[in-house]
Design an enzyme around this catalytic site. Structure first.
Site, PDB file in Angstrom:
ATOM      1  N   LYS A  65       5.086   4.635  -1.113  1.00  0.00           N
ATOM      2  CA  LYS A  65       5.118   5.956  -1.767  1.00  0.00           C
ATOM      3  C   LYS A  65       6.430   6.723  -1.532  1.00  0.00           C
ATOM      4  O   LYS A  65       6.926   7.359  -2.455  1.00  0.00           O
ATOM      5  CB  LYS A  65       3.920   6.795  -1.314  1.00  0.00           C
ATOM      6  CG  LYS A  65       2.605   6.324  -1.937  1.00  0.00           C
ATOM      7  CD  LYS A  65       1.397   7.053  -1.356  1.00  0.00           C
ATOM      8  CE  LYS A  65       0.107   6.556  -2.005  1.00  0.00           C
ATOM      9  NZ  LYS A  65      -1.104   7.117  -1.372  1.00  0.00           N
ATOM     10  N   GLY A  88       0.817  -1.206   0.000  1.00  0.00           N
ATOM     11  CA  GLY A  88       0.000   0.000   0.000  1.00  0.00           C
ATOM     12  C   GLY A  88       0.851   1.256   0.000  1.00  0.00           C
ATOM     13  O   GLY A  88       1.962   1.283  -0.544  1.00  0.00           O
ATOM     14  N   SER A  89       0.365   2.304   0.636  1.00  0.00           N
ATOM     15  CA  SER A  89       1.004   3.622   0.555  1.00  0.00           C
ATOM     16  C   SER A  89       2.355   3.717   1.243  1.00  0.00           C
ATOM     17  O   SER A  89       3.053   4.725   1.106  1.00  0.00           O
ATOM     18  CB  SER A  89       0.067   4.680   1.143  1.00  0.00           C
ATOM     19  OG  SER A  89      -1.105   4.785   0.345  1.00  0.00           O
ATOM     20  N   THR A  90       2.769   2.666   1.998  1.00  0.00           N
ATOM     21  CA  THR A  90       4.106   2.723   2.601  1.00  0.00           C
ATOM     22  C   THR A  90       5.196   2.694   1.535  1.00  0.00           C
ATOM     23  O   THR A  90       6.343   3.045   1.820  1.00  0.00           O
ATOM     24  CB  THR A  90       4.332   1.548   3.578  1.00  0.00           C
ATOM     25  OG1 THR A  90       4.121   0.307   2.885  1.00  0.00           O
ATOM     26  CG2 THR A  90       3.398   1.643   4.768  1.00  0.00           C
TER      27      THR A  90
END
Length: 673
Positions: free
Chosen positions: A418, A414-416
């Protein structure tokens, strides 16, 4: 007389004489043949063709052949090498006197090498109307001190299994104590309590009755029934309340941190048939304990040690001391120290509150692994002592899957991911951190060619224009999708590969490798957009994810994660991943994520945490709502002693990744929970 006939007769006479000479071998020739059979272990041939009459009368075939064959098996005798000292050239032998030869004997045994020298005599005798030289033999040719009535014995001393300690010397898997549970029959008379005991020990009435009906059992004797780990206090307290049930200490492997370290340590247990088949040549027997899972299995050869063995002669004379023939001292297993901080591991496990998930902590300055958690765990002692089929089935069918080791698996990050996507863009020069992008609405697509596919963001309230800092604080999927399209598939894939995705993690414990996609490539712009924010087919291992965040604190270096203190610290795995300037930008934004963003549950008053949340949506069926896994990767921005990455499964109904940020904050400040 015919001259031709006379010549033939002369030749026959010479042939007869020569044949007679060949039958009359010298003592040395006979000894040479005998030694040849000895070196081959051919005791039948030695007995039947070479022993003198007196030796055969004294010892018989059983005392010579069977005994030595059995000793070779029992004592592990091999590589026998017997030699003799040759007599002087042209030595003349008197058949009225024994022929003597110095012999030298060497052999390997299970207790070590044995060497000795003796004098062997050959006597001239007639056997079956044929004269020859025969060996005088006695038991001292087996071992010099062995008398005719003495016994050869072998004793073994088991090694202590090596122990596993944490970085501070705290016990993780040690040789400690447990309890043997037993019954004193004279006081165990209540049938209702008997039923309770059967339930508590998960045994049967027949087993209890069989133990109590043994011939040696008396009313006041302790009859062993089961073993219980000393950490299992609730069970021990219930057992103490049953009249006639007693306990006494017994040596036992201990796992002091229990569930918190269970998936890492694993456990020992009685060797399985499959393991025995593979390890039979290593000296294992069907009653031996062996590492069955985790580090106990991985380190088996180092932890096991080597048993001590002594071969000795038990003298027949009363009061005579035993004589050692060979002895191999016991070698205890190694004590192995891990990089793991057991207290940090335990705090992390407790902070996860029994939720299904995984965590990893690394020292960003050395690459040392400080915590490696899979939650929920199991009780290693329960497996060591022999788990019942019903109990195993209960664990196996538990929806939280306590037997599944999550820290070896991979998950969509997921967004980790980014900050890593941002790093690739910054280093490639395609991402300007201060340039704002105007993004309107919750969804976006590049153009109509994407059909029904659109990128969705959670926080459309983020104020325009969106720059890198706002994109990280608001975790804007659309921003990162656009940045990935700007850098292009090739740059993105190459950048992720530089962070180690798609290659084996250089770690001592088997881990599933992180991946960019199933094929290691990006097949479409839509897939590129999804992958930029940790969805699509991207999967990362929790330890690898924590290690990737090291680059923001080391100016671009990612170290090989280590597990054993004996390993060299700060081994560079990847370097040059981000400049100091760009690392400072990311660090600042990661702090802002906690202060201003959606990880404010981790905004502790005295500990300035920085990090990134992430939520990965799993594909849902038409009948079920999709599951969401929540992530948070963080560190203390003023004292970066460790980076902690945590993933909790199924956070869709529990405040998403913000819930994970709250759990992680309790590791850094347990008292502020």
């Amino acid at each position: 007389m015919n001259k031709g006939l006379s010549a033939v007769s002369a030749l026959l006479c010479i042939a007869f004489i020569l044949t007679g000479c060949r039958d009359q071998l010298t003592p040395e020739e006979r000894l040479k043949e005998y030694v040849g059979h000895w070196n081959k272990g051919d005791f039948d041939a030695m007995y039947s063709g070479f022993l003198n009459k007196e030796t055969k009368e004294i010892f018989g075939e059983k005392g010579f052949v069977e005994r030595q064959e059995k000793l070779q098996t029992d004592l592990g005798i091999e590589n026998i090498k017997v030699t003799y000292t040759k007599p002087e050239k042209d030595k003349e032998w008197d058949t009225e006197e024994p022929a003597s030869f110095p012999i030298q004997v060497k052999m390997d045994t299970s207790a070590g090498p044995v060497t000795f020298e003796k004098t062997m005599k050959l006597v001239h005798e007639t056997h079956d109307e044929k004269e020859n030289w025969f060996v005088e033999w006695d038991t001292s040719f087996i071992f010099p001190e062995l008398g005719e009535k003495d016994k050869i014995r072998i004793s073994t001393l088991p090694p202590a299994r090596g122990e596993i300690l944490d970085r501070n010397g705290l016990p993780i898997a040690i040789n400690g104590k447990g309890y043997e549970i037993g019954i004193e029959p004279g006081k165990f008379t209540d049938d209702a309590k008997k039923a309770e005991l059967i339930m508590l020990l998960e045994t049967t009435e027949k087993y209890i009755d069989d133990q109590l009906s043994q011939s040696w059992v008396k009313p006041d004797q302790f009859v062993p029934i089961a073993k219980v780990a000393k950490t299992d206090m609730p069970l021990l307290e219930k057992l103490d309340d049953i009249p006639g049930v007693l306990r006494r200490e017994t040596p036992m492997r201990e796992y002091p941190y229990g569930e918190a370290l269970s998936h890492l340590t694993g456990f020992i247990g009685v060797i399985t048939a499959e393991q025995l088949e593979k390890r039979k040549e290593d000296g294992y027997t069907e009653s031996d304990f062996i590492g069955r899972q985790g580090l106990e299995r991985l380190l088996e050869d180092r932890l096991r040690g080597e048993e001590g063995i002594r071969i000795y002669i038990d003298k027949a004379e009363e009061g005579a001391e035993a004589i050692t023939v060979a002895e191999r001292p016991v070698v205890d297993g190694e004590t192995i120290s891990l990089t793991i901080d057991a207290e940090l591991q335990n705090e992390t496990y407790q902070a996860m509150r029994g939720e299904a998930g995984t965590s990893a902590a690394v020292d960003p300055n050395t690459g040392e692994t400080l915590a490696l958690v899979s939650s929920p765990g199991f009780n290693p002692s329960e497996f060591m002592l022999g788990i019942s089929g019903d109990r195993y089935k209960e664990l196996e069918e538990n929806p939280l899957k306590p037997l599944f080791n999550r820290f070896t698996a991979t998950y969509a990050p997921g967004s980790t991911i980014k900050p890593i996507t941002a790093t690739i863009g910054l280093e490639a020069g395609t991402l300007n951190p201060t340039k704002g992008i105007t993004i309107k609405g919750k969804t976006w697509q590049k153009d109509a060619s994407w059909g029904d596919y659109r990128v969705t963001r959670v926080h459309d309230e983020a104020p325009n224009p969106i720059d890198l800092n706002k994109a990280l604080v608001y975790s804007d999927n659309i921003y990162f999708a656009q940045q990935a399209l700007d850098m292009g598939r090739e740059t993105f894939v190459e950048g992720m590969k530089r962070f180690g995705l798609g290659e084996e993690i250089p770690f001592s414990y088997g881990m599933k490798s992180s991946q960019i996609s199933n094929k290691g490539t990006i097949e479409s712009l839509g897939q590129l957009a999804d992958t930029s924010f940790g969805q699509g087919q991207m999967l990362t291992n929790i330890l690898h994810l924590a290690s990737m965040y090291e680059v923001f604190l080391t100016d671009g270096v990612m170290y090989k994660p280590t597990l054993f203190l004996e390993e060299e610290d700060a081994q560079v795995w990847k370097e040059g991943l981000i400049s100091a300037e760009n690392a400072a930008l990311i660090q600042k934004s990661l702090r802002n994520v906690v202060v201003d963003g959606f990880a404010q549950a981790a905004n502790l008053p005295s500990i300035p945490l920085a990090g990134k949340t992430g939520t990965a949506e799993l594909k849902a069926t038409s009948e079920e709502k999709g599951q969401e896994n929540g992530f948070f990767v963080t560190y203390n921005s003023e004292n970066n002693a460790f980076i902690l990455a945590m993933m909790i499964e199924g956070v869709e109904d529990n405040d998403g990744s913000a819930y994970v940020a709250e759990l992680v904050s309790n590791v850094f400040a347990p008292s502020e929970e």
